[in-house]
Design a protein around this motif. Structure first.
Motif: not given
Ligand code: FES
Length: 101
Positions: A82-97
């Motif tokens: 029942a305990a949950k934290i938000a997760t977020y989509p990650v995109t890697i572009l070259g060396q950038d997060v």
């Protein structure tokens, strides 16, 4: 509306480590899980501890304040679903997060 924001460089998120960053009003914790960078809410839902400073074992982070645990990929606590934290989509572009919030 969701927006992609650059929050770090790939080399700043070492394997098995966390890194805290901010996107607008959101505190985000980045983790390197076996070479894959994932993002979740940095704020522990217990009392606001910094999850990005917690120890990571596999996909499970342990809050440094009182030990609550969360899967950083799913956001769900392995102890209390029942305990949950938000997760977020990650995109890697070259060396950038980039994180989508
Ligand atoms: S603030 Fe995270 S376990 Fe208490």
């Amino acid at each position: 509306m969701a927006e992609l924001t650059k929050v770090a460089s790939v080399e700043q998120v070492a394997p098995g480590q966390g890194k805290i960053c901010e996107v607008g009003d959101h505190q985000v914790a980045l983790f390197n899980v076996a070479g894959k960078i994932v993002a979740c809410n940095n704020v522990c839902p217990h009392r606001g501890g910094p999850l990005g400073e917690g120890d990571l074992a596999g996909t499970i982070v342990t809050c440094p304040w009182h030990g609550w645990q969360f899967d950083v990929v799913t956001g769900v606590s392995p102890v209390n679903p029942a305990a949950k934290i938000a997760t977020y989509p990650v995109t890697i572009l070259g060396q950038d997060v980039l994180v989508e919030i």
